[in-house]
Design an enzyme around this catalytic site. Structure first.
Site, PDB file in Angstrom:
ATOM      1  N   ASP A   1       0.981  -1.379  -0.113  1.00 53.19           N
ATOM      2  CA  ASP A   1       0.028   0.171  -0.080  1.00 53.19           C
ATOM      3  C   ASP A   1       0.693   1.317  -0.059  1.00 53.19           C
ATOM      4  OD1 ASP A   1       0.902  -0.826   2.530  1.00 53.19           O
ATOM      5  OD2 ASP A   1      -0.489   0.528   3.377  1.00 53.19           O
ATOM      6  N   GLU A   2       0.208   2.258  -0.364  1.00 50.75           N
ATOM      7  CA  GLU A   2       0.753   3.860  -0.258  1.00 50.75           C
ATOM      8  C   GLU A   2       2.185   3.781  -0.476  1.00 50.75           C
ATOM      9  OE1 GLU A   2      -2.035   5.703   3.003  1.00 50.75           O
ATOM     10  OE2 GLU A   2      -0.436   4.005   4.149  1.00 50.75           O
TER      11      GLU A   2
END
Ligand code: ACM
Length: 710
Positions: free
Chosen positions: A321-322
């Site tokens: 993620d991210e």
């Protein structure tokens, strides 16, 4: 069959005939049972099983150490009802007999049979299941049914037939942002088992810490953890503890972003040369692994090989993620790699990384999980995608043929009311997925991100709230009655407290810190009526780090409180009543308490360093109490409040609305409605209370337009 049809109440007296599921927010939900999660089918039978000192537990059928251990725990828990059980473990003649007719897997698998039948008569109770997991689930149901009644421990006679709606029902714990020792993880597993959750998602690496011992690459924990990590022995112990309770343990090693803690000990894995230091604040950071370096994959192959043998579950999670592409974009060698391999930019190189890691996982016999961002067109279909961005993403992935689980809507750290989580369904009623596509949606996971929880406070964020999410994932989709959920949640909360979860037990000591040792009764009035700011607002209100103390009012306050719901329910009932039937006594008592509380609480707060910041809230609550009493007086006299009063009362409500000390007075929206009601009372002469309420709500919604949460 709908289990609510034609069932007896717990007391075994009144017959409740509910032909169809109760609508959401129905006033008079059928009172059927105190179980959580609700079982698929339940039929009360006449009579009850009395648990006295002759009560015994026994098992027949397939032997499994998990069953023996569960019976021993059940015995201890029954003794908390005041029983002293004399009988030794018995077989088929025991009072409570459990039977698994088949064996379970050596390593618990997704979708292993958890169904069970529980039959209780006045003579005997029996749990029957095809698999030991079903026995564990059925035992929890039996323990939820046991109660003290008229001086006796009893279980009402019942026939229950139960199985989960989804095979993947998890909870994420994040000991990286802030450290949570193994004891916290273990008691969390106790709570999970009690509400039939079956996956612990253990988020073990982050910018702020690398939390598991690696013998192959020891600098990971030596330099990346401030000494706060689980040894491999502790990991094995937690996994065994979880297995005993029918819970799988899935580790997450978040890569290629969220990875600073890896780079502190092994800067050569990164894009920039370093040196790196552990991050101690919250946010999304630029540090990232370099997917263009072959040595990164050599490292990950050895590391994941080690973890693949430490963690027996079929799945491992790589986060994903991210990822901020800043360092990749600024690196000539990464850009050259992207060019030479004809990759579509930053997302392309992350997809390349995922593909290589998936090959490593496959080589070590593991299936890969990642957050939404790992999705790319050429990723093989044997991976599982965890959706934190939304149920639309989950449905899209299912349509493309990927298995998925939902976490969007189940973020406990955002501190939304339980109802929001509860009504959030991995497969909403209006889903257009085909039956085949639906099979890809394996369930969901509640997420307890760790920025704002400590061993002292984590239970107050987890419990009893997680039980409502557990019900969403276990029980039939049409079990959605909010008042009944809240009723059962409070009962389950007490049961979880008895099991050793600390959400109730820690409240008083935390209040006591805020009063500096003074009596807490007056502070409790205030603390029960405030909620922590929601979403990610807290992090924007002051600088927090992984070692900031979490012992202020905002840490003590809960996202949901019985007092707030009691106020809201009383107000609704009052305003919805016909004028002649209106009873304001409950509200009057509350407002009087609020008004008079400040005189007691203010000197206590003034003298307490930790309490001082709550003074304006206490003052505003008193002002709201006064306004409330005046509004009730107007309405009781059947006299619309004059404009000058309305203006002043509105000003009080508006002044009470902003967050102070990172909490909000949760009664403000209700008070705004009461003030509006008092000021528009004459309209009621030409409308029904229901029409009038609708109109008041519309005005409040319009006034809040754009400002509202969600
Ligand atoms: C996430 O919340 N970044 C998975």
């Amino acid at each position: 069959m709908d289990f609510r049809a034609n069932v007896l109440t717990v007391a075994g007296s009144a017959l409740i005939a509910a032909a169809s599921p109760a609508p959401v927010l129905a006033d008079a939900a059928p009172v059927t049972h105190d179980l959580m999660p609700a079982p698929l089918r339940l039929e009360w039978q006449p009579g009850q099983l009395v648990l006295d000192r002759r009560f015994s537990l026994g098992s027949v059928g397939t032997a499994d150490p998990r069953i023996d251990a569960a019976l021993a725990r059940a015995r201890t828990r029954l003794e908390t009802l005041g029983l002293t059980l004399a009988g030794p473990p018995a077989g088929a003649k025991a009072t409570l007999v459990v039977e698994a007719t088949g064996a379970g897997k050596g390593v618990q698998e997704v979708g292993e049979d958890e169904s069970y039948e529980l039959n209780v008569s006045s003579k005997q109770a029996r749990v029957t299941a095809a698999n030991p997991l079903g026995v564990l689930r059925g035992l929890e149901t039996f323990l939820q049914l046991a109660r003290v009644e008229a001086g006796k421990a009893v279980v009402p006679a019942v026939r229950i037939s139960d199985r989960p709606r989804f095979p993947w029902r998890g909870l994420l714990i994040d000991p990286c942002r802030r450290w949570e020792p193994a004891s916290v993880v273990k008691r969390t597993l106790d709570g999970m088992a009690a509400v039939k959750l079956n996956v612990l998602h253990w988020h073990l690496s982050e910018d702020q810490g690398f939390r598991v011992e690696s013998k192959v690459y020891p600098k990971l924990q030596q330099l990346g953890s401030d000494g706060n990590f689980y040894t491999q022995d502790q990991v094995r112990d937690v996994i065994a503890y979880a297995r005993d309770r029918g819970i799988r343990v899935v580790p997450e090693f978040d890569l290629p972003g969220h990875s600073t803690s890896w780079l502190v000990g092994y800067p050569e894995l990164g894009v920039v040369p370093g040196p790196y230091t552990l991050v101690r604040e919250w946010g999304v950071f630029d540090n990232v692994l370099d997917p263009s370096k072959e040595e990164v994959y050599t490292f990950l192959d050895r590391f994941f090989g080690e973890m693949a043998s430490l963690f027996p579950d079929a799945y491992m999670h790589i986060g994903g993620d991210e990822v901020t592409p800043r360092q990749w974009n600024a690196s000539a060698s990464v850009q050259d790699f992207i060019y030479r391999n004809n990759l579509p930019g930053a997302h392309g190189i992350q997809a390349h990384f995922n593909k290589r890691v998936n090959e490593i996982f496959t080589r070590h016999g593991k299936k890969m999980i990642g957050w939404d961002e790992i999705q790319s067109p050429d990723l093989p279909k044997n991976i599982l995608i965890q959706s934190w961005r939304g149920s639309k993403a989950l449905a899209e992935n299912a349509r493309r043929g990927y298995d998925g689980i939902l976490s969007n809507g189940y973020y406990l750290d955002l501190l939304f009311p339980v109802a929001d989580h509860y009504l959030n369904d991995p497969i909403p009623a209006d889903s257009t997925l085909t039956a085949e596509e639906r099979r890809h949606i394996l369930g969901g996971e509640a997420c307890m991100w760790g920025e704002f929880v400590s061993p002292e406070t984590i239970d107050s964020r987890l419990w009893p709230r997680t039980a409502a999410i557990a019900e969403r994932l276990w029980s039939p989709a049409d079990v959605r009655d909010l008042p009944d959920m809240y009723r059962r949640l409070e009962i389950e909360s007490v049961r979880l407290g008895a099991l050793g979860l600390t959400h109730l037990a820690r409240y008083e000591p935390m209040l006591r810190k805020l009063t500096g040792g003074q009596p807490t009764t007056s502070l409790r009035v205030l603390a029960d009526l405030v909620t922590p700011v929601k979403e990610y607002r807290r992090g924007g209100l002051r600088i927090y780090t992984s070692s900031s103390p979490l012992d202020r009012l905002v840490d003590t306050a809960r996202a949901d409180s019985v007092s707030i719901r009691t106020f809201e329910t009383a107000l609704d009932r009052y305003l919805q009543s016909a004028p002649a039937a209106r009873d304001d006594s409950a509200l009057r008592a509350m407002f009087t308490t609020w008004r008079d509380n400040h005189a007691v609480l203010e000197p206590i707060l003034t003298a307490s360093p930790l309490g001082q910041e709550a003074r304006p809230l206490s003052r505003d609550l008193a002002a709201l109490g006064r306004v409330g009493l005046e509004a009730l007086d107007s309405i009781r006299a059947d006299k619309e409040a004059p404009a000058v009063w309305t203006e002043r009362a509105r000003a009080v409500v508006e002044a009470s609305a902003p967050a102070r000390a990172e909490v909000e007075l949760a009664v403000v929206p209700g008070m705004a409605k009461l003030v509006l009601a008092a000021s528009q009372l004459d309209q009621l002469k030409s409308m029904t209370p229901a029409e009038w309420n609708r109109k008041l709500d519309e005005q409040l919604r319009a006034a809040a337009g754009g400002r509202g949460e969600h």
